[in-house]
Design a protein around this motif. Structure first.
Motif, PDB file in Angstrom:
ATOM      1  N   GLN A  70       0.825  -1.204   0.000  1.00  0.00           N
ATOM      2  CA  GLN A  70       0.000   0.000   0.000  1.00  0.00           C
ATOM      3  C   GLN A  70       0.860   1.255   0.000  1.00  0.00           C
ATOM      4  OE1 GLN A  70      -2.863  -0.169   3.193  1.00  0.00           O
ATOM      5  NE2 GLN A  70      -3.655  -2.153   2.549  1.00  0.00           N
ATOM      6  N   TYR A  71       2.007   1.202   0.699  1.00  0.00           N
ATOM      7  CA  TYR A  71       2.929   2.336   0.671  1.00  0.00           C
ATOM      8  C   TYR A  71       3.487   2.542  -0.734  1.00  0.00           C
ATOM      9  CZ  TYR A  71       3.101   3.450   5.624  1.00  0.00           C
ATOM     10  OH  TYR A  71       2.780   3.881   6.895  1.00  0.00           O
ATOM     11  N   LEU A  72       3.718   1.450  -1.452  1.00  0.00           N
ATOM     12  CA  LEU A  72       4.208   1.578  -2.821  1.00  0.00           C
ATOM     13  C   LEU A  72       3.173   2.262  -3.706  1.00  0.00           C
ATOM     14  CD1 LEU A  72       5.859  -1.940  -3.291  1.00  0.00           C
ATOM     15  CD2 LEU A  72       7.030   0.247  -3.011  1.00  0.00           C
ATOM     16  N   LEU A  73       1.905   1.915  -3.534  1.00  0.00           N
ATOM     17  CA  LEU A  73       0.851   2.553  -4.317  1.00  0.00           C
ATOM     18  C   LEU A  73       0.686   4.021  -3.924  1.00  0.00           C
ATOM     19  CD1 LEU A  73      -1.911  -0.207  -4.483  1.00  0.00           C
ATOM     20  CD2 LEU A  73      -0.260   0.457  -6.233  1.00  0.00           C
ATOM     21  N   LYS A  74       0.825   4.319  -2.626  1.00  0.00           N
ATOM     22  CA  LYS A  74       0.723   5.707  -2.189  1.00  0.00           C
ATOM     23  C   LYS A  74       1.849   6.553  -2.755  1.00  0.00           C
ATOM     24  CE  LYS A  74      -1.710   4.883   2.189  1.00  0.00           C
ATOM     25  NZ  LYS A  74      -1.615   4.965   3.672  1.00  0.00           N
ATOM     26  N   ALA A  75       3.012   5.943  -2.982  1.00  0.00           N
ATOM     27  CA  ALA A  75       4.139   6.676  -3.555  1.00  0.00           C
ATOM     28  C   ALA A  75       3.834   7.154  -4.967  1.00  0.00           C
ATOM     29  CB  ALA A  75       5.392   5.803  -3.553  1.00  0.00           C
ATOM     30  N   VAL A  76       2.841   6.519  -5.623  1.00  0.00           N
ATOM     31  CA  VAL A  76       2.429   6.943  -6.961  1.00  0.00           C
ATOM     32  C   VAL A  76       1.184   7.814  -6.901  1.00  0.00           C
ATOM     33  CG1 VAL A  76       1.713   6.139  -9.242  1.00  0.00           C
ATOM     34  CG2 VAL A  76       3.437   4.873  -7.963  1.00  0.00           C
ATOM     35  N   SER A  77       0.250   7.484  -6.001  1.00  0.00           N
ATOM     36  CA  SER A  77      -1.022   8.204  -5.960  1.00  0.00           C
ATOM     37  C   SER A  77      -0.904   9.579  -5.298  1.00  0.00           C
ATOM     38  CB  SER A  77      -2.075   7.364  -5.230  1.00  0.00           C
ATOM     39  OG  SER A  77      -1.676   7.108  -3.885  1.00  0.00           O
TER      40      SER A  77
END
Length: 211
Positions: A62-69
């Motif tokens: 989820q942190y990886l996705l937040k790094a993009v979103s």
């Protein structure tokens, strides 16, 4: 529970219901339910989407996705600058080196739109720039190839990825700070472990926090 918390915060019934329905988790599980129906009635390929449930359950992904979103608009602005710069280069290639475009490794290029697609697809995705699709030369086109490489690949593309890496680093630092604070401070009296130990009390810090 989310619906009741919205009601407690003063939201109306309709607004609380809308906020609850638009929450990411209900939307995600509604999508999974729809995909399960499609996979049962239409094609099993939709079952592959179920693997993304791992992202919902795992905090690191989820942190990886937040790094993009989270930096989405910064990424879009950077990509817009990339597209404009590539358009300028594709126009220069089209006007000055049309022979190279017509005899590239991919397909003949006869208009500016096709030139832009060639520069965007193979220039941005490639490791060496768009010149990798042309014949090798150290003639006048060399300077344009070098400018494309340094401006598009070495600067703008790295800026795009650096935004994602920096955001992920900030999220990881914030997570480490929260974990450090949770392990070394009391969430009731907000006393740090080292400050508590300086008092020399009989009870240990762990016992104080648990009590």
């Amino acid at each position: 529970s989310r619906y009741l918390s919205h009601i407690d915060n003063g939201s109306s019934i309709a607004h609380a219901l809308m906020q609850t329905v638009m929450d990411p988790l209900p939307v995600w599980y509604s999508l999974l339910f729809t995909l399960s129906i499609l996979s049962f009635t239409w094609d099993k390929i939709f079952c592959a989407i179920f693997l993304l449930e791992f992202v919902v359950l795992d905090g690191t992904t989820q942190y990886l996705l937040k790094a993009v979103s989270l930096p989405f608009w910064n990424l879009m602005a950077t990509f817009l600058i990339l597209a404009i710069a590539i358009h300028i280069f594709s126009g220069a290639y089209f006007e000055l080196f049309s022979y190279d475009l017509e005899h590239n490794h991919v397909e003949p290029i006869y208009d500016l739109w096709s030139s832009f697609k060639l520069a965007l697809t193979y220039g941005l995705r490639g490791e060496y720039g768009v010149d990798h699709e042309f014949y090798v030369t150290i003639g006048p086109r060399m300077w344009l190839d070098l400018a494309f490489y340094f401006i598009i690949l070495a600067i703008l593309r790295h800026i795009f990825f650096a935004i994602i890496v920096e955001t992920f680093g900030q999220l990881r630092e914030e997570k480490n700070e929260r974990e450090e604070k949770g392990h070394n401070s009391c969430f009731i009296c907000v006393v740090a472990r080292h400050d508590y130990e300086k008092l020399g009390l009989a009870a240990s810090f762990q016992k104080h926090r648990n009590d």
